[in-house]
Design an enzyme around this catalytic site. Structure first.
Site, PDB file in Angstrom:
ATOM      1  N   GLU A 140      10.048  -4.333  -9.176  1.00 19.56           N
ATOM      2  CA  GLU A 140      11.280  -5.086  -9.123  1.00 19.56           C
ATOM      3  C   GLU A 140      11.386  -6.131 -10.386  1.00 19.56           C
ATOM      4  O   GLU A 140      12.093  -7.094 -10.511  1.00 19.56           O
ATOM      5  CB  GLU A 140      11.230  -5.949  -7.828  1.00 19.56           C
ATOM      6  CG  GLU A 140      11.438  -5.228  -6.515  1.00 19.56           C
ATOM      7  CD  GLU A 140      11.621  -5.929  -5.295  1.00 19.56           C
ATOM      8  OE1 GLU A 140      12.434  -5.472  -4.441  1.00 19.56           O
ATOM      9  OE2 GLU A 140      11.135  -7.044  -5.250  1.00 19.56           O
ATOM     10  N   ALA A 224       6.328   5.000  11.437  1.00 19.49           N
ATOM     11  CA  ALA A 224       5.551   4.941  12.764  1.00 19.49           C
ATOM     12  C   ALA A 224       4.561   6.197  12.483  1.00 19.49           C
ATOM     13  O   ALA A 224       3.574   6.420  13.413  1.00 19.49           O
ATOM     14  CB  ALA A 224       6.586   5.132  13.804  1.00 19.49           C
ATOM     15  N   ASP A 247      11.351  -5.991  13.014  1.00 21.75           N
ATOM     16  CA  ASP A 247      11.780  -6.076  11.827  1.00 21.75           C
ATOM     17  C   ASP A 247      10.962  -5.630  10.716  1.00 21.75           C
ATOM     18  O   ASP A 247       9.816  -6.000  10.604  1.00 21.75           O
ATOM     19  CB  ASP A 247      12.247  -7.603  11.549  1.00 21.75           C
ATOM     20  CG  ASP A 247      12.781  -7.729   9.986  1.00 21.75           C
ATOM     21  OD1 ASP A 247      12.908  -6.954   9.192  1.00 21.75           O
ATOM     22  OD2 ASP A 247      13.108  -8.897   9.728  1.00 21.75           O
ATOM     23  N   ALA A 250       9.075  -5.908   4.812  1.00 24.17           N
ATOM     24  CA  ALA A 250       7.874  -6.454   4.162  1.00 24.17           C
ATOM     25  C   ALA A 250       6.539  -5.762   4.825  1.00 24.17           C
ATOM     26  O   ALA A 250       5.535  -5.966   4.798  1.00 24.17           O
ATOM     27  CB  ALA A 250       7.653  -7.782   4.173  1.00 24.17           C
ATOM     28  N   ALA A 251       6.909  -4.647   5.873  1.00 23.65           N
ATOM     29  CA  ALA A 251       5.726  -3.958   6.205  1.00 23.65           C
ATOM     30  C   ALA A 251       4.828  -3.468   5.134  1.00 23.65           C
ATOM     31  O   ALA A 251       3.763  -3.306   5.337  1.00 23.65           O
ATOM     32  CB  ALA A 251       6.096  -3.012   7.226  1.00 23.65           C
ATOM     33  N   GLY A 252       5.483  -2.581   4.304  1.00 22.99           N
ATOM     34  CA  GLY A 252       4.871  -1.982   3.162  1.00 22.99           C
ATOM     35  C   GLY A 252       3.894  -3.016   2.348  1.00 22.99           C
ATOM     36  O   GLY A 252       2.978  -2.671   1.816  1.00 22.99           O
ATOM     37  N   ASP A 253       4.765  -3.978   2.142  1.00 25.38           N
ATOM     38  CA  ASP A 253       4.073  -5.081   1.210  1.00 25.38           C
ATOM     39  C   ASP A 253       3.017  -5.645   1.873  1.00 25.38           C
ATOM     40  O   ASP A 253       1.850  -5.679   1.362  1.00 25.38           O
ATOM     41  CB  ASP A 253       4.912  -6.331   1.195  1.00 25.38           C
ATOM     42  CG  ASP A 253       6.440  -5.819   0.394  1.00 25.38           C
ATOM     43  OD1 ASP A 253       6.369  -4.972  -0.357  1.00 25.38           O
ATOM     44  OD2 ASP A 253       7.179  -6.509   0.617  1.00 25.38           O
ATOM     45  N   SER A 283       2.939  -7.095  11.328  1.00 19.77           N
ATOM     46  CA  SER A 283       4.217  -7.825  10.649  1.00 19.77           C
ATOM     47  C   SER A 283       5.416  -7.245  10.981  1.00 19.77           C
ATOM     48  O   SER A 283       6.446  -7.839  11.175  1.00 19.77           O
ATOM     49  CB  SER A 283       3.976  -7.501   9.134  1.00 19.77           C
ATOM     50  OG  SER A 283       4.427  -5.993   8.659  1.00 19.77           O
TER      51      SER A 283
HETATM   52  O1  RIB Z   1       9.843  -5.335   0.598  1.00 22.59           O
HETATM   53  C1  RIB Z   1      10.629  -6.283   1.358  1.00 22.59           C
HETATM   54  C2  RIB Z   1      11.238  -7.010  -0.040  1.00 22.59           C
HETATM   55  O2  RIB Z   1      12.038  -6.262  -0.881  1.00 22.59           O
HETATM   56  C3  RIB Z   1      11.985  -8.345   0.654  1.00 22.59           C
HETATM   57  O3  RIB Z   1      11.219  -9.407   0.867  1.00 22.59           O
HETATM   58  C4  RIB Z   1      13.144  -8.380  -0.553  1.00 22.59           C
HETATM   59  O4  RIB Z   1      13.117  -9.510  -1.525  1.00 22.59           O
HETATM   60  C5  RIB Z   1      13.062  -7.231  -1.230  1.00 22.59           C
HETATM   61  O5  RIB Z   1      12.369  -7.566  -2.527  1.00 22.59           O
END
Ligand code: RIB
Length: 305
Positions: A140, A224, A247, A250-253, A283
């Site tokens: 990003e 899943a 929701d 941000a699961a991957g994060d 999460s």
């Molecule tokens: O991975 C989730 C994130 O993707 C969100 O928080 C949003 O900001 C996007 O960058």
């Protein structure tokens, strides 16, 4: 303060609407709710690594608007070293997010200040990188910066993680040799490899292709369905813990941050993967990006339940 995990990447303010379903082109829907929530893949991964036990530093840029101050404060509240989070003229990054009643989301990001994270800015904070054990990047911020950061981290002998998200194109071939752990989701793995990914077998083929391009090890997150780990000498499937999703933002994060934190404290790859999976599963049971990321004690309590 020296950090053992350094995240080089984005900070976004997430503008989140909950709606019965995702809108079609040209359609206006009545939503259930609206919230502004700190997010951005880089910042989310930094928060995850910090809540899950690592000493973390963030390298990134925010705007000189109200969101910028809020995004920085959100990281400072997690004791993340923000010396290398620069404030630049203009708007902070934002993400417009719709989450539907089935917990599916659709996201549009506008880079804003994240576009000001140049290679020169990364070089200005080389001491932060030098102090790290693990360096994490995503996509990003400008590609040139990511490539530069990956190669610098490799030259310094760090453990290098790339979460290639969002992936709209193949990666520059010369990045692969700098990556120890490449962590795409299914669609990112398909984009990067040029191969379909819709089953464990097809994920294995895509992972082998990416290792052939030079990535050290590949971890394809499958929602899943869990995760496929490819080491270059074999594959291992890690099923996902079962939870009720609210929701998935941000699961991957959360997985990436948890995996990095566990690696940084010396856990094995398999332990770090399972740890990241439990954190990611927790999460998805909560709304929002950074507010949904669990703490180390929450992960411990889940593992022993
Ligand atoms: O991975 C989730 C994130 O993707 C969100 O928080 C949003 O900001 C996007 O960058």
């Amino acid at each position: 303060m020296s950090a053992n995990v350094v995240v080089i990447g984005s900070l976004n303010m997430d503008l989140v609407t909950r709606a019965p379903r995702l809108p079609l082109g040209g359609e206006t829907l009545i939503g259930h709710s609206f919230a502004t929530v700190p997010g951005g893949k880089g910042a989310n991964q930094a928060v995850a690594a910090a809540r899950l036990g690592a000493a973390v530093a963030m390298v990134g840029c925010v705007g000189n608007d109200a969101y910028g101050a809020q995004l920085r404060d959100a990281l400072l509240a997690e004791r993340i070293d923000c010396r290398a989070v620069s404030t630049v003229e203009g708007s902070s990054g934002v993400a417009l997010i719709v989450v539907d009643d089935n917990s599916q989301n659709a996201i549009v990001i506008v880079a804003g200040a994240n576009g000001a994270l140049t290679s020169a800015v990364v070089d200005r904070f080389d001491d932060v990188l030098q102090a790290a054990d693990v360096v994490i990047c995503q996509l990003e911020v400008p590609d040139a910066t990511v490539g530069h950061a990956l190669k610098r981290a490799r030259a310094l002998g760090k453990t290098v993680i790339l979460n290639p998200a969002p992936a709209g194109r193949a990666l520059p071939p010369d990045w692969y040799a700098a990556i120890d752990y490449l962590i795409p989701n299914e669609s990112e793995a398909a984009t990067l490899s040029g191969l379909p990914v819709d089953s464990l077998e097809s994920a294995e083929r895509a992972a082998s292709h990416l290792i052939g391009l030079g990535a050290g090890k590949v971890l394809i997150t499958l929602g899943a369905q869990g995760l496929l780990f490819a080491s270059g000498t074999g594959f291992e499937h890690f099923p996902a813990p079962k939870v009720k999703a609210v929701d998935t933002t941000a699961a991957g994060d959360t997985f990436v941050g948890g995996f990095a934190a566990a690696l940084a404290r010396g856990e094995s790859e398999a332990q770090a993967i399972r740890y990241g999976q439990v954190a990611a599963a927790l999460s998805v049971t909560r709304a929002g990006a950074q507010p949904s990321i669990p703490t180390r004690s929450e992960v411990k309590a889940f593992k022993s339940s």
